[in-house]
Design an enzyme around this catalytic site. Structure first.
Site, PDB file in Angstrom:
ATOM      1  CG  ASP A   9      -1.539   1.283   1.549  1.00  0.00           C
ATOM      2  OD1 ASP A   9      -2.164   1.825   0.619  1.00  0.00           O
ATOM      3  OD2 ASP A   9      -1.431   1.780   2.693  1.00  0.00           O
ATOM      4  CG  ASP A  11      -1.792   7.730   0.343  1.00  0.00           C
ATOM      5  OD1 ASP A  11      -0.966   8.642   0.412  1.00  0.00           O
ATOM      6  OD2 ASP A  11      -2.583   7.576  -0.607  1.00  0.00           O
TER       7      ASP A  11
END
Ligand code: XBP
Ligand code: MG
Length: 265
Positions: A9, A11
């Protein structure tokens, strides 16, 4: 190697971007003369909704306003978010986006071991690319084989839906169970679990109160040599930081059906 790919991922997991996102939301709202109070505490609650557009819409729903005013504001969500995205992009272009501890180290360990790399995000692909350039440098584009942003799927298929993970897996041509997902949020964890990956969660100060039930590994960070020692990392990894070799051992045990250590952030 039982692991064929690491899927990160972006953010929160690679870079703790949420304060930059929050400031961009605030700056965008002020351009529309909206004095919405997205202070840190409120924003932590708002983060339970993934995706900027969805987050703004959920906030409008919560306002004590007449239905027709909410409808008017809802129709402007895309405009608010476009402005926010522009401001966020300008912020990233201007520099500072430090990687969280261990991210670069693990990426380099994976490259050395022939483990493939992919990124999945809720934010749009342009934001991911801007962050990648700022945090890892342009050469990283040659290391990342698949990059799936939230704009590449329907709004309803962003996390916690597994769709962004499924797209990355399809692009790599690998099965979820042969991959490790790195996430920082409950919605990201649900998405990765639903796509069948081994999940390693490193929450941030923004997400640490979320529900990470079922995460295969839950650590305050990946850790790095030179970082302050953390007893949780040490207990769960047997070392001061999480190495690819240790993830490989945990992943192999998980594939074989053993329960890996879960830990607490
Ligand atoms: C992250 C997010 C937020 C961003 C979204 O989700 O939803 O960090 O505010 O950015 P995840 P946009 O890390 O689980 O992918 O405003 O561009 O949607
Ligand atoms: Mg995240």
């Amino acid at each position: 190697m039982t692991i064929q790919a690491l899927i990160f991922d972006v953010d929160g997991t690679m870079v703790d971007t949420e304060e930059l996102h929050r400031q961009a939301f605030l700056a965008a709202f002020s351009k529309f003369d909206l004095r919405w109070d997205w202070g840190p505490h409120t924003y932590m609650e708002l983060l339970k909704v993934s995706g900027g557009k969805e987050r703004i819409a959920a906030y409008i729903d919560s306002l004590n306003e007449p239905a027709d005013e909410k409808d008017r504001l809802k129709r402007l969500v895309r405009s608010f978010h476009r402005m926010k995205t522009r401001i966020y992009g300008e912020t990233l272009a201007s520099g500072a986006a430090p990687l969280r501890p261990g991210v670069m180290r693990l990426i380099q360990e994976a490259r050395a071991a022939g483990v493939r790399l992919a990124l999945v995000a809720t934010t749009n692909t342009a934001n991911v690319k801007a962050l990648l350039s700022a945090a890892l440098g342009g050469e990283a584009f040659g290391w990342i084989e698949a990059l799936v942003g939230g704009d590449q799927v329907a709004d309803a298929d962003r996390k916690p839906s597994p769709e962004t993970y499924n797209r990355a897996l399809a692009a790599l041509g690998v099965a979820g169970r042969n991959c490790v997902a790195f996430e920082d949020s409950a919605n990201g964890l649900r998405a990765a679990q639903a796509a069948g990956l081994f999940t390693a969660v490193t929450p941030t100060r923004w997400t640490m109160a979320q529900d990470f039930t079922g995460a295969d590994l839950l650590l305050p960070s990946l850790g790095d040599p030179g970082e302050a020692e953390d007893p949780v990392i040490e207990r769960l990894t047997g070392a001061l930081y999480l190495t690819l070799a240790r993830i490989e051992a945990l992943h192999a045990a998980w594939q074989a059906g053993a329960q890996p250590p879960r830990g607490a952030a």
